[in-house]
Design an enzyme around this catalytic site. Structure first.
Site, PDB file in Angstrom:
ATOM      1  N   GLU A 159       0.803  -1.235   0.000  1.00 43.71           N
ATOM      2  CA  GLU A 159       0.000   0.000   0.000  1.00 43.71           C
ATOM      3  C   GLU A 159       0.833   1.282   0.000  1.00 43.71           C
ATOM      4  O   GLU A 159       0.602   2.181   0.815  1.00 43.71           O
ATOM      5  CB  GLU A 159      -0.983  -0.033   1.179  1.00 43.71           C
ATOM      6  CG  GLU A 159      -1.909  -1.237   1.105  1.00 43.71           C
ATOM      7  CD  GLU A 159      -2.781  -1.449   2.337  1.00 43.71           C
ATOM      8  OE1 GLU A 159      -2.785  -0.584   3.217  1.00 43.71           O
ATOM      9  OE2 GLU A 159      -3.458  -2.496   2.410  1.00 43.71           O
ATOM     10  N   GLU A 264      -6.237 -10.590  -1.428  1.00 47.51           N
ATOM     11  CA  GLU A 264      -7.056 -10.356  -0.222  1.00 47.51           C
ATOM     12  C   GLU A 264      -8.528 -10.281  -0.604  1.00 47.51           C
ATOM     13  O   GLU A 264      -9.256  -9.383  -0.188  1.00 47.51           O
ATOM     14  CB  GLU A 264      -6.621  -9.055   0.468  1.00 47.51           C
ATOM     15  CG  GLU A 264      -5.135  -9.004   0.783  1.00 47.51           C
ATOM     16  CD  GLU A 264      -4.716  -7.793   1.601  1.00 47.51           C
ATOM     17  OE1 GLU A 264      -5.584  -7.065   2.116  1.00 47.51           O
ATOM     18  OE2 GLU A 264      -3.488  -7.574   1.718  1.00 47.51           O
TER      19      GLU A 264
HETATM   20  O1  G3I Z   1      -4.529  -7.672  18.729  1.00 50.40           O
HETATM   21  C1  G3I Z   1      -5.269  -6.545  19.236  1.00 50.40           C
HETATM   22  C2  G3I Z   1      -5.877  -6.864  20.557  1.00 50.40           C
HETATM   23  O2  G3I Z   1      -4.848  -7.112  21.491  1.00 50.40           O
HETATM   24  C3  G3I Z   1      -6.756  -5.677  20.989  1.00 50.40           C
HETATM   25  O3  G3I Z   1      -7.400  -5.991  22.179  1.00 50.40           O
HETATM   26  C4  G3I Z   1      -7.803  -5.363  19.938  1.00 50.40           C
HETATM   27  C5  G3I Z   1      -8.641  -4.154  20.278  1.00 50.40           C
HETATM   28  O4  G3I Z   1      -9.135  -3.495  19.134  1.00 50.40           O
HETATM   29  O5  G3I Z   1      -7.128  -5.104  18.739  1.00 50.40           O
HETATM   30  C6  G3I Z   1      -6.365  -6.179  18.258  1.00 50.40           C
HETATM   31  O6  G3I Z   1      -5.741  -5.764  17.084  1.00 50.40           O
HETATM   32  C7  G3I Z   1      -6.557  -5.741  15.926  1.00 50.40           C
HETATM   33  C8  G3I Z   1      -5.863  -6.587  14.873  1.00 50.40           C
HETATM   34  O7  G3I Z   1      -6.577  -6.488  13.669  1.00 50.40           O
HETATM   35  C9  G3I Z   1      -5.738  -8.049  15.256  1.00 50.40           C
HETATM   36  O8  G3I Z   1      -6.999  -8.623  15.422  1.00 50.40           O
HETATM   37  C10 G3I Z   1      -6.718  -4.310  15.463  1.00 50.40           C
HETATM   38  O9  G3I Z   1      -7.482  -3.566  16.377  1.00 50.40           O
HETATM   39  C11 G3I Z   1      -7.379  -4.272  14.113  1.00 50.40           C
HETATM   40  O10 G3I Z   1      -7.338  -2.947  13.597  1.00 50.40           O
HETATM   41  C12 G3I Z   1      -6.621  -5.178  13.152  1.00 50.40           C
HETATM   42  O11 G3I Z   1      -7.258  -5.124  11.920  1.00 50.40           O
HETATM   43  C13 G3I Z   1      -6.555  -5.700  10.852  1.00 50.40           C
HETATM   44  C14 G3I Z   1      -6.202  -4.628   9.834  1.00 50.40           C
HETATM   45  O12 G3I Z   1      -5.563  -5.226   8.718  1.00 50.40           O
HETATM   46  C15 G3I Z   1      -5.271  -3.578  10.430  1.00 50.40           C
HETATM   47  O13 G3I Z   1      -4.970  -2.605   9.549  1.00 50.40           O
HETATM   48  C16 G3I Z   1      -7.443  -6.743  10.211  1.00 50.40           C
HETATM   49  O14 G3I Z   1      -7.640  -7.815  11.132  1.00 50.40           O
HETATM   50  C17 G3I Z   1      -6.809  -7.269   8.927  1.00 50.40           C
HETATM   51  O15 G3I Z   1      -7.741  -8.074   8.246  1.00 50.40           O
HETATM   52  C18 G3I Z   1      -6.431  -6.102   8.034  1.00 50.40           C
HETATM   53  O16 G3I Z   1      -5.788  -6.615   6.892  1.00 50.40           O
HETATM   54  C19 G3I Z   1      -5.395  -5.651   5.918  1.00 50.40           C
HETATM   55  C20 G3I Z   1      -4.165  -6.182   5.202  1.00 50.40           C
HETATM   56  O17 G3I Z   1      -3.157  -6.494   6.142  1.00 50.40           O
HETATM   57  C21 G3I Z   1      -3.638  -5.180   4.184  1.00 50.40           C
HETATM   58  N1  G3I Z   1      -4.692  -4.822   3.236  1.00 50.40           N
HETATM   59  C22 G3I Z   1      -5.943  -4.364   3.830  1.00 50.40           C
HETATM   60  C23 G3I Z   1      -6.465  -5.400   4.824  1.00 50.40           C
HETATM   61  C24 G3I Z   1      -7.795  -4.991   5.373  1.00 50.40           C
HETATM   62  O18 G3I Z   1      -7.661  -3.795   6.105  1.00 50.40           O
END
Ligand code: G3I
Length: 374
Positions: A159, A264
């Site tokens: 990105e 994705e």
């Molecule tokens: O692990 C923490 C946890 O400890 C905490 O309690 C909780 C509270 O919100 O957050 C957890 O982290 C989350 C993490 O996923 C793991 O589950 C984050 O908040 C959350 O924002 C994060 O989201 C991920 C996102 O990337 C972050 O930018 C999504 O799961 C994941 O599917 C998404 O994947 C991205 C690709 O890597 C790149 N392309 C876009 C795609 C979708 O956004």
């Protein structure tokens, strides 16, 4: 060890599939799985969460092993998790992830080495080019180096582009200029010479951003940098009408001499706030039933629309299978998808091939059917 794939055992004569060996006929009989159906076309992958890597849920585990021959870690290889402090790495989950792939003879994708998002706090505090370059070098050497020869492909830079095709003003861009992308690819090629190296982004099927991606890739190639492919993420909506752009992107990226992967893939069936023209900017969409209409189940009409979207998309993928290396879904089943929490928290979305009970949906049947009717 890098994964090897079995050669074609089926041929088509006048549209009828003919089998030449008993073992492949048996395979066909039990081949109601994505990875078998498309084994001569492209890899079929899924993004795995921690629960999958730890094999906590038997149904999910059986489904992953039955349907997919490629895996990508949804979050656990991102810098924030794998490299939380300057001198501290956490390979606990990533080691298990790679072992899971190897054990199951899957194509293992590393996601992702350099991304502006999900950076550890110590990196966000870096303010000099030298320190950031040092981080990049150590990070890539250590992470890509650890899995060298065990992992098949890396999303090296993720990105880096804006929607208009210009480079995103990320920390990397601000401190290192656009050359950070070349530096990252060169470091990755050195750390893991065998892995296929990809540039990965969303919306790069769209003309302006695609143009930016093509320019970026051409520059890398002209400077002698190794780049093997481009990942079109494919986070789309069932209301998108973008097959023309997707086809143009496949053709144009492939003309650069690189592979195209869909890295994705998912289709949201719910409205996004930005779909609502004239919506109040500050409106809070959480808890708004109009933005979360299918809390009990997905109506047949929408299920069919989703199936049609996927069917048309896979028909296009098959048309260009010589250019496409892999199709990866961003999640295993609907219950696991990130789209239940984004861009509005706590919704019930249905973007994937398998439902909350791990059962295949109409989209799955429609796509598998393409193989039996082709
Ligand atoms: O692990 C923490 C946890 O400890 C905490 O309690 C909780 C509270 O919100 O957050 C957890 O982290 C989350 C993490 O996923 C793991 O589950 C984050 O908040 C959350 O924002 C994060 O989201 C991920 C996102 O990337 C972050 O930018 C999504 O799961 C994941 O599917 C998404 O994947 C991205 C690709 O890597 C790149 N392309 C876009 C795609 C979708 O956004």
């Amino acid at each position: 060890m890098h994964v090897k794939y079995t050669p074609k055992t089926w041929i088509k004569i006048a549209g009828i599939a003919i089998c030449f060996s008993q073992s492949s006929c048996v395979q066909k009989a039990e081949s109601s799985s994505l990875k078998n159906a498309f084994q001569n076309d492209f890899l079929i992958g899924a993004a795995l969460g921690t629960e999958h890597i730890l094999e906590k849920n038997q149904k999910a585990d059986a489904l992953i092993k039955r349907e997919f021959n490629s895996i990508t870690p949804e979050n656990i290889m991102k810098a924030e998790v794998i490299h939380p402090e300057a001198n501290k790495y956490d390979f606990n989950l990533s080691d298990k992830f790679v072992a899971y792939g190897q054990k199951n003879n899957m194509y293992v994708v590393g996601h992702t080495l350099i991304w502006h998002s999900q950076l550890p706090a110590f990196v966000n505090k870096i303010s000099t080019a030298d320190s950031l370059r040092m981080f990049m070098k150590e990070h890539i050497n250590t992470v890509a180096g650890r899995y060298s020869g065990k992992l098949n492909s890396w999303d090296v830079v993720n990105e880096a582009l804006n929607e208009d095709g210009t480079l995103r003003e990320s920390l990397f861009y601000k401190l290192l200029g656009e050359n950070y992308i070349k530096e990252a690819f060169d470091l990755a090629a050195k750390a893991d010479p065998q892995a296929a190296l990809y540039y990965n982004d969303y919306n790069i099927e769209q003309p302006a951003k695609r143009k930016g991606a093509i320019a970026l890739i051409k520059k890398l190639q002209a400077s002698g940098t190794k780049i093997d492919g481009v990942g079109i993420q494919g986070h789309w909506s069932i209301n998108d009408n973008n097959l023309k752009e997707v086809e143009d992107a496949i053709v144009e990226f492939s003309a650069l001499g690189i592979k195209v992967a869909f890295t994705e893939l998912d289709y949201t069936v719910l409205p996004n706030p930005w779909d609502l023209k004239g919506a109040e900017v500050n409106q809070n969409f959480e808890g708004n039933p109009a933005m979360n209409m299918y809390t009990e189940s997905l109506p047949d009409s929408v299920q069919n629309q989703l199936a049609k979207r996927y069917e048309d998309l896979f028909r296009l993928f098959l048309k260009h299978k010589d250019k496409i290396s892999r199709i990866t879904f961003w999640g295993v089943n609907d219950g696991h998808s990130w789209l239940n929490g984004w861009p509005i928290k706590n919704r019930t979305n249905y973007p994937l091939f398998f439902d909350r009970a791990y059962q295949p949906k109409k989209a799955y049947d429609a796509v598998l059917n393409l193989k039996s009717t082709n």
